[in-house]
Structures are given as structure tokens and as C-alpha cells.
Design a protein around this motif. Structure first.
Motif, PDB file in Angstrom:
ATOM      1  N   LEU A  65       0.830  -1.193   0.000  1.00  0.00           N
ATOM      2  CA  LEU A  65       0.000   0.000   0.000  1.00  0.00           C
ATOM      3  C   LEU A  65       0.869   1.250   0.000  1.00  0.00           C
ATOM      4  N   ASP A  66       0.445   2.257  -0.724  1.00  0.00           N
ATOM      5  CA  ASP A  66       1.193   3.518  -0.790  1.00  0.00           C
ATOM      6  C   ASP A  66       0.848   4.357   0.449  1.00  0.00           C
ATOM      7  N   TRP A  67       1.431   3.983   1.571  1.00  0.00           N
ATOM      8  CA  TRP A  67       1.162   4.689   2.831  1.00  0.00           C
ATOM      9  C   TRP A  67       1.603   6.143   2.744  1.00  0.00           C
ATOM     10  N   HIS A  68       2.735   6.382   2.106  1.00  0.00           N
ATOM     11  CA  HIS A  68       3.235   7.754   1.963  1.00  0.00           C
ATOM     12  C   HIS A  68       2.240   8.596   1.151  1.00  0.00           C
ATOM     13  N   GLY A  69       1.696   8.018   0.101  1.00  0.00           N
ATOM     14  CA  GLY A  69       0.715   8.738  -0.708  1.00  0.00           C
ATOM     15  C   GLY A  69      -0.515   9.124   0.091  1.00  0.00           C
ATOM     16  N   TRP A  70      -0.994   8.217   0.930  1.00  0.00           N
ATOM     17  CA  TRP A  70      -2.164   8.516   1.774  1.00  0.00           C
ATOM     18  C   TRP A  70      -1.837   9.600   2.799  1.00  0.00           C
ATOM     19  N   ILE A  71      -0.654   9.526   3.398  1.00  0.00           N
ATOM     20  CA  ILE A  71      -0.249  10.538   4.389  1.00  0.00           C
ATOM     21  C   ILE A  71      -0.152  11.904   3.733  1.00  0.00           C
ATOM     22  N   ARG A  72       0.457  11.951   2.570  1.00  0.00           N
ATOM     23  CA  ARG A  72       0.604  13.222   1.838  1.00  0.00           C
ATOM     24  C   ARG A  72      -0.764  13.790   1.465  1.00  0.00           C
ATOM     25  N   LEU A  73      -1.660  12.936   0.971  1.00  0.00           N
ATOM     26  CA  LEU A  73      -3.000  13.382   0.610  1.00  0.00           C
ATOM     27  C   LEU A  73      -3.748  13.890   1.835  1.00  0.00           C
ATOM     28  N   GLN A  74      -3.645  13.177   2.940  1.00  0.00           N
ATOM     29  CA  GLN A  74      -4.299  13.611   4.172  1.00  0.00           C
ATOM     30  C   GLN A  74      -3.774  14.978   4.605  1.00  0.00           C
ATOM     31  N   ASP A  75      -2.471  15.153   4.588  1.00  0.00           N
ATOM     32  CA  ASP A  75      -1.876  16.439   4.967  1.00  0.00           C
ATOM     33  C   ASP A  75      -2.399  17.576   4.088  1.00  0.00           C
ATOM     34  N   LEU A  76      -2.434  17.354   2.784  1.00  0.00           N
ATOM     35  CA  LEU A  76      -2.922  18.376   1.861  1.00  0.00           C
ATOM     36  C   LEU A  76      -4.384  18.723   2.116  1.00  0.00           C
ATOM     37  N   LEU A  77      -5.207  17.698   2.311  1.00  0.00           N
ATOM     38  CA  LEU A  77      -6.642  17.933   2.497  1.00  0.00           C
ATOM     39  C   LEU A  77      -6.944  18.580   3.851  1.00  0.00           C
ATOM     40  N   GLU A  78      -6.259  18.158   4.890  1.00  0.00           N
ATOM     41  CA  GLU A  78      -6.506  18.738   6.212  1.00  0.00           C
ATOM     42  C   GLU A  78      -6.051  20.190   6.303  1.00  0.00           C
ATOM     43  N   ALA A  79      -4.967  20.506   5.619  1.00  0.00           N
ATOM     44  CA  ALA A  79      -4.427  21.859   5.687  1.00  0.00           C
ATOM     45  C   ALA A  79      -4.976  22.749   4.577  1.00  0.00           C
ATOM     46  N   ASP A  80      -5.886  22.194   3.773  1.00  0.00           N
ATOM     47  CA  ASP A  80      -6.404  22.895   2.601  1.00  0.00           C
ATOM     48  C   ASP A  80      -5.236  23.347   1.733  1.00  0.00           C
ATOM     49  N   GLY A  81      -4.220  22.452   1.672  1.00  0.00           N
ATOM     50  CA  GLY A  81      -3.013  22.757   0.919  1.00  0.00           C
ATOM     51  C   GLY A  81      -3.253  22.851  -0.579  1.00  0.00           C
ATOM     52  N   GLN A  82      -2.529  23.726  -1.200  1.00  0.00           N
ATOM     53  CA  GLN A  82      -2.630  23.922  -2.644  1.00  0.00           C
ATOM     54  C   GLN A  82      -1.227  23.906  -3.225  1.00  0.00           C
ATOM     55  N   PRO A  83      -0.993  23.509  -4.417  1.00  0.00           N
ATOM     56  CA  PRO A  83      -1.965  22.848  -5.286  1.00  0.00           C
ATOM     57  C   PRO A  83      -2.130  21.396  -4.867  1.00  0.00           C
ATOM     58  N   VAL A  96      -7.179   4.863  -4.107  1.00  0.00           N
ATOM     59  CA  VAL A  96      -8.455   4.236  -3.714  1.00  0.00           C
ATOM     60  C   VAL A  96      -8.593   2.829  -4.288  1.00  0.00           C
ATOM     61  N   PRO A  97      -8.479   2.645  -5.609  1.00  0.00           N
ATOM     62  CA  PRO A  97      -8.676   1.286  -6.128  1.00  0.00           C
ATOM     63  C   PRO A  97      -7.650   0.282  -5.593  1.00  0.00           C
ATOM     64  N   ALA A  98      -6.392   0.686  -5.532  1.00  0.00           N
ATOM     65  CA  ALA A  98      -5.354  -0.225  -5.042  1.00  0.00           C
ATOM     66  C   ALA A  98      -5.589  -0.578  -3.575  1.00  0.00           C
ATOM     67  N   THR A  99      -5.947   0.412  -2.781  1.00  0.00           N
ATOM     68  CA  THR A  99      -6.185   0.182  -1.355  1.00  0.00           C
ATOM     69  C   THR A  99      -7.349  -0.767  -1.145  1.00  0.00           C
ATOM     70  N   LEU A 100      -8.446  -0.526  -1.821  1.00  0.00           N
ATOM     71  CA  LEU A 100      -9.615  -1.390  -1.653  1.00  0.00           C
ATOM     72  C   LEU A 100      -9.325  -2.814  -2.119  1.00  0.00           C
ATOM     73  N   GLU A 101      -8.571  -2.939  -3.188  1.00  0.00           N
ATOM     74  CA  GLU A 101      -8.223  -4.276  -3.677  1.00  0.00           C
ATOM     75  C   GLU A 101      -7.307  -5.004  -2.692  1.00  0.00           C
ATOM     76  N   LEU A 102      -6.279  -4.317  -2.193  1.00  0.00           N
ATOM     77  CA  LEU A 102      -5.353  -4.943  -1.253  1.00  0.00           C
ATOM     78  C   LEU A 102      -6.046  -5.332   0.050  1.00  0.00           C
ATOM     79  N   ILE A 103      -6.913  -4.470   0.537  1.00  0.00           N
ATOM     80  CA  ILE A 103      -7.618  -4.778   1.785  1.00  0.00           C
ATOM     81  C   ILE A 103      -8.599  -5.919   1.570  1.00  0.00           C
ATOM     82  N   ASP A 104      -9.232  -5.955   0.426  1.00  0.00           N
ATOM     83  CA  ASP A 104     -10.157  -7.055   0.141  1.00  0.00           C
ATOM     84  C   ASP A 104      -9.401  -8.384   0.083  1.00  0.00           C
TER      85      ASP A 104
END
Length: 118
Positions: A65-83, A96-104
């Protein structure tokens, strides 16, 4: 039990985003629609926050799983970071698709972890 609840949160957000995006013609239309984009970003954030609290034994089983990608996305969304357009698009089409597939797959391999009593 926590893993099952988290799994259901992830599944629900993934399904909602799938329905929201089904009618759109592409990236330009998504980013031109403020309401749809806000809803998609809300569900991406919900997924990122859920994964941030994912149980350690299960986290260790999802090394692909791309844990770093999720952390980066969370940081951007929580801080209303741009771009963040590129990060949101990556989240929708890769994270999303990779995460749902791996968890399934993990759920199929280790069903006991996702039972109500676990």
C-alpha cells in the motif's frame, strides 16, 4: 471489530466516490464542479484518516500500500493545501482502487481479523 468497522468505512467511501465520478467525463469536469469535488475530497480525507488509524498488525500485512501517498494526501486535504489537484487525481485513480483491492485480498486471507468479535 475495529478492522471490520474501518473496512466498512473505506468500502463505503470508495463506493460513494465511484457513484459520484461515474457521470463525469474526466478530470476537467471534476475540478470544474466545486460540489462534487468537495464531496470526493471529503471521502478521500475520511479514507486517509481511517487508514492512519489502521491496526499495526494489519498495516504490516499491507506493505504494498502507498502509505506515503495517503499521508501526503491527508496532509494536503486537512491543511487545505494547494496545489492538490494532482494529489486528488492520484488518490481517486491509484490510491483508492489499489487500497480497496489490497484490503479485500487481506480480508479473504485473514477473515478472522475482520470479524465483529476480533
Amino acid at each position: 471489530m475495529i478492522a471490520r468497522m474501518q473496512y466498512l468505512i473505506l468500502q463505503n467511501s470508495g463506493e460513494i466516490m465511484k457513484h459520484l465520478l461515474a457521470e463525469l467525463q474526466g478530470e476537467e469536469e471534476l475540478f470544474a464542479s466545486a460540489n462534487t469535488l468537495a464531496c470526493v475530497e471529503m471521502h478521500l480525507l475520511r479514507m486517509a484518516q481511517t487508514l492512519a488509524h489502521w491496526p499495526e498488525p494489519l498495516r504490516l500485512r499491507l506493505v504494498q500500500l502507498d502509505w506515503h501517498g495517503w499521508i501526503r494526501l491527508q496532509d494536503l486535504l486537512e491543511a487545505d493545501g494547494q496545489p492538490r489537484r494532482e494529489a486528488v487525481w492520484y488518490g481517486i485513480h491509484a490510491l483508492v482502487p489499489a487500497t480497496l483491492e489490497l484490503i479485500d485480498r487481506l480480508r479473504q486471507q485473514e477473515p478472522a481479523w475482520f470479524e465483529l468479535g476480533y
